[in-house]
Design a protein around this motif. Structure first.
Motif, PDB file in Angstrom:
ATOM      1  N   ARG A   1       0.829  -1.214   0.000  1.00 47.17           N
ATOM      2  CA  ARG A   1       0.000   0.000   0.000  1.00 47.17           C
ATOM      3  C   ARG A   1       0.859   1.258   0.000  1.00 47.17           C
ATOM      4  O   ARG A   1       0.579   2.215  -0.735  1.00 47.17           O
TER       5      ARG A   1
ATOM      6  N   GLU B   1       0.880   4.160  -2.826  1.00 46.74           N
ATOM      7  CA  GLU B   1       0.581   5.550  -2.474  1.00 46.74           C
ATOM      8  C   GLU B   1       1.662   6.510  -2.960  1.00 46.74           C
ATOM      9  O   GLU B   1       1.397   7.682  -3.205  1.00 46.74           O
ATOM     10  N   GLU B   2       2.894   6.006  -3.100  1.00 48.29           N
ATOM     11  CA  GLU B   2       3.987   6.836  -3.599  1.00 48.29           C
ATOM     12  C   GLU B   2       4.150   6.730  -5.117  1.00 48.29           C
ATOM     13  O   GLU B   2       5.121   7.246  -5.676  1.00 48.29           O
TER      14      GLU B   2
END
Length: 289
Positions: A112, A116-117
């Motif tokens: 995750r 997200e990055e």
């Protein structure tokens, strides 16, 4: 080979690769998984000893590559280092101790965080104990719900089972050998005496899939100590023909000694009906509406 291109090692593009490992038999690994383990820049694993042993079996050297432990107890410390490697254009393999990453596995936060990055994340699929058990259980597989591990405490376990009463498919759980008899007994009490299967030591020498009713299986494992990794599968129940009047009467009786929440849990489990409408009815009755 694209070793001259930035972000490649042996033809592997930069990114996080979630690699499934065997659940018992070391030969149950894909050719792609072996390629990734051979060529990745960085190796990460829930159990580094298990991964190192698997690689030795298949003739793959760790060499001078980093082999990073990543598990429930060190994720907050290890994750930034792995994310930095990914951001630097390296290929990172994450392997679970056994089976497919993200299935009851600590790699979830790593995947995750990478997503997200905006970092690439992909999977090299393979063995999964829950799918393997479903295939040999003899129970319906067109619909199923994987519920992971139930709570250890008896009260919390019963409550979790009550919430699954109306699920329209086979229920699948992972369970400890020490708790399986108690879990099966609680399931029989809460869900009714449904057909079930206990699958253990899947793909290993002493693989077993024992079928029977929940009561029969609970009695067996009360007398016989289970061993190994266990998957419990429970067939879906048939919803009873219960009238709203019946539900209301049961709720009124329960509210005499229980809170609204406990009354809803008790009645929904006892009658095999969905909890939410029972809870709403209990709220109205408790408020005198």
């Amino acid at each position: 080979m694209n070793s001259d291109n930035e972000g490649f090692r042996g033809g592997i593009a930069a990114g996080l690769y979630l690699v499934a490992t065997p659940i018992g038999n070391a030969r149950d690994i894909t050719l792609r998984a072996l390629d990734l383990l051979r060529d990745a820049d960085v190796l990460a694993a829930e159990d580094t000893r298990t991964l190192r042993r698997l690689m030795e079996i298949h003739g793959i050297a760790v060499g001078d590559r980093p082999l990073v432990a990543y598990h429930d107890h060190n994720g907050n410390r290890a994750r930034p280092r792995l994310l930095a490697d990914l951001a630097a254009g390296k290929s990172v393999v994450y392997a679970s101790e056994a089976g497919t990453p993200m299935i009851s596995d600590p790699g979830f936060d790593l995947a995750r965080a990478a997503q997200e990055e905006g970092l690439p994340v992909t999977s090299a699929p393979g063995a999964a104990a829950v799918i393997t058990a479903l295939t040999i259980s003899g129970l319906p597989t067109d619909r199923f719900m994987f519920a992971g591990f139930l709570p250890n405490a008896k009260g919390a376990r019963k409550k979790a089972l009550a919430e699954l009463t109306a699920v329209p498919g086979t229920l699948a759980f992972y369970e400890s050998p020490k708790r399986v008899a108690a879990m099966l007994a609680d399931a029989a009490e809460i869900l009714g005496d449904r057909p079930a299967a206990v699958c253990r030591e899947l793909t290993k020498k002493f693989e077993e899939c024992r079928r029977g009713s929940l009561t029969e299986l609970s009695a067996f494992y009360s007398e016989t100590q289970a061993r190994g990794e266990i998957v419990v599968l429970i067939e879906k129940g048939s919803l009873p023909d219960v009238s709203e009047t019946d539900v209301e009467q049961k709720v009124k009786e329960a509210l005499e000694t229980m809170s609204v929440r406990d009354a809803a849990d008790h009645v929904s489990a006892a009658l095999g009906v969905k909890r939410r409408p029972v809870y709403q009815m209990a709220m109205k009755l408790a408020q005198g509406e």
